[in-house]
Design an enzyme around this catalytic site. Structure first.
Site, PDB file in Angstrom:
ATOM      1  N   CYS A 113      -4.909   4.058   0.402  1.00 20.53           N
ATOM      2  CA  CYS A 113      -5.432   2.730   0.764  1.00 20.53           C
ATOM      3  C   CYS A 113      -4.339   1.659   0.805  1.00 20.53           C
ATOM      4  O   CYS A 113      -4.503   0.634   1.467  1.00 20.53           O
ATOM      5  CB  CYS A 113      -6.545   2.318  -0.186  1.00 20.53           C
ATOM      6  SG  CYS A 113      -7.947   3.439  -0.115  1.00 20.53           S
ATOM      7  N   HIS A 252      -7.597  -5.396   0.951  1.00 19.73           N
ATOM      8  CA  HIS A 252      -8.161  -4.062   1.210  1.00 19.73           C
ATOM      9  C   HIS A 252      -9.664  -4.128   0.959  1.00 19.73           C
ATOM     10  O   HIS A 252     -10.114  -4.682  -0.044  1.00 19.73           O
ATOM     11  CB  HIS A 252      -7.506  -3.042   0.279  1.00 19.73           C
ATOM     12  CG  HIS A 252      -8.152  -1.700   0.331  1.00 19.73           C
ATOM     13  ND1 HIS A 252      -8.437  -1.062   1.524  1.00 19.73           N
ATOM     14  CD2 HIS A 252      -8.602  -0.866  -0.652  1.00 19.73           C
ATOM     15  CE1 HIS A 252      -9.019   0.095   1.260  1.00 19.73           C
ATOM     16  NE2 HIS A 252      -9.133   0.231  -0.050  1.00 19.73           N
ATOM     17  N   ASN A 282     -15.066   1.121   3.548  1.00 14.78           N
ATOM     18  CA  ASN A 282     -13.666   1.281   3.146  1.00 14.78           C
ATOM     19  C   ASN A 282     -12.984   2.238   4.126  1.00 14.78           C
ATOM     20  O   ASN A 282     -13.288   3.427   4.149  1.00 14.78           O
ATOM     21  CB  ASN A 282     -13.624   1.830   1.721  1.00 14.78           C
ATOM     22  CG  ASN A 282     -12.209   2.016   1.190  1.00 14.78           C
ATOM     23  OD1 ASN A 282     -11.242   1.961   1.940  1.00 14.78           O
ATOM     24  ND2 ASN A 282     -12.090   2.243  -0.111  1.00 14.78           N
TER      25      ASN A 282
END
Ligand code: UT7
Length: 325
Positions: A113, A252, A282
């Site tokens: 990520c 994020h 996500n």
């Protein structure tokens, strides 16, 4: 000195949107639970033929167009991904070929990520050292391929997509952080002791399989809030500024509650936080450049704005970057 200036952004999503209600038909979950615990309402899932590299190529084309460049002007491609098309070669070289670029530097970065922050920082370093002048930096993922669709604690959280930016090296004599354009500061971290909190249970060198994502969500959550607030304060100090100078935080997009908690810790108004987790879920390395592209294209992020990017993910890895548009 040479600075890396943002010249353009782009993004791409698979054709198929999957709202929570549709997921709840096959997974033991509900729209209410997902919205309350994560803020996610929808994600996009790649079909056969839609891959990390094809999505990355679409996002790259949009960013190259926005920068007003021809693909041949690109001399560096860094693709952040944990879900490459092939174990090797790097998906960046698939993007290079699809864009018709005969010769450039092209490689992938694996920091899950945080991958886009890692890729951006490497691209910035190469531009400032003179090793590159026009960089295409991409985050692209097809996490749907590594989800365990029997595990409701993880499969509802992720989606597929890609985001890209073009960075260009420009001479600048301006060292005043209040006016200087481009990347003003970046800071990366990793702490490999936390592997077992967020990982994929396979790989070429161990099982010979791709594996599935495993996560201890609550523990990741706790680390994320602490690490993100800490690296944001750190990067603002390196840039010679404080959180109050931020026009837009582009975080994020893992969980709306993490975004809220981070903004609260920085005493930053929620109005200054770009939120796309509701629409995209996500998307790992794609989430920051996807959110950046959304906010640039809808006119929120404008020339002169001070934008801060941040991410935290498997490894653990985390990082932040301060950028004036
Ligand atoms: O991108 C990398 C970084 N990743 C992250 O930042 C993720 C961080 N973690 C999180 O976002 C949150 O921890 C989650 C969204 C993963 C989970 O939220 P939570 O508030 O920590 O929930 P929980 O894990 O404590 O689970 C609460 C309950 C449990 O039931 P019991 O034990 O209380 O009866 C779970 O079994 O919710 C249950 N549950 C679900 N229920 C319906 C877990 N997943 C689901 C589900 N639908 N999908």
């Amino acid at each position: 000195m040479i600075r890396s200036i943002l010249l353009g952004t782009g993004s791409a999503l698979p054709a198929r949107a999957v709202p929570n209600a549709e997921l709840a038909q096959t997974v033991d979950t509900s729209d209410e639970w997902i919205v309350e615990r994560t803020g996610i309402r929808n994600r996009y899932i790649a079909a056969d033929g839609e891959t990390t590299a094809t999505l990355a190529t679409l996002a790259a084309r949009a960013a190259i167009d926005a920068a007003g460049l021809e693909p041949g002007a690109i001399d560096l491609i860094i693709l952040a991904t944990a879900t490459p098309d092939q174990t090797f070669p790097a998906s960046a070289t698939l993007v290079q070929a699809a864009l018709g670029i005969d010769d450039c530097v092209a490689f992938d970065v694996a920091a899950v990520c945080s991958g886009f922050l890692y890729a951006l920082t490497v691209a910035d370093s190469m531009i400032r050292s003179g090793a590159a002048s026009r960089a295409l930096v991409i985050g692209s993922e097809t996490f749907s391929r590594i989800l365990d669709w029997e595990d409701r604690t993880t499969c509802v959280l992720f989606g597929d997509g890609a985001g890209a930016i073009i960075l260009g090296g420009e001479e600048s004599a301006d060292d005043n952080p209040a006016t200087a354009r481009g990347i003003l500061a970046a800071k990366l971290h990793a702490d490999g002791r936390h592997n077992q909190l967020l990982y994929v249970d396979g790989g070429p060198s161990t099982t010979g399989t791709v594996g599935k994502l495993r996560m201890k969500g609550q523990e990741v959550f706790r680390h994320a809030v602490v690490n993100l607030a800490s690296v944001l304060n750190e990067v603002m100090a390196i840039a010679g500024m404080s959180a109050q100078d931020i026009d837009w935080l582009v975080p994020h997009q893992a969980n709306a509650r993490i975004l809220d908690a981070t903004a609260r810790k920085l005493k930053l108004s929620p109005d200054k936080v770009v939120v796309t987790v509701d629409r995209h879920a996500n998307t790992s390395a794609a989430s920051v450049p996807l959110a950046l592209d959304v906010a640039v294209r809808d006119g929120r992020i404008k020339p002169g704005d001070l934008v801060v990017l941040e991410a935290m993910g498997g490894g653990f890895t985390w990082g932040a970057c301060v950028l004036r548009i």
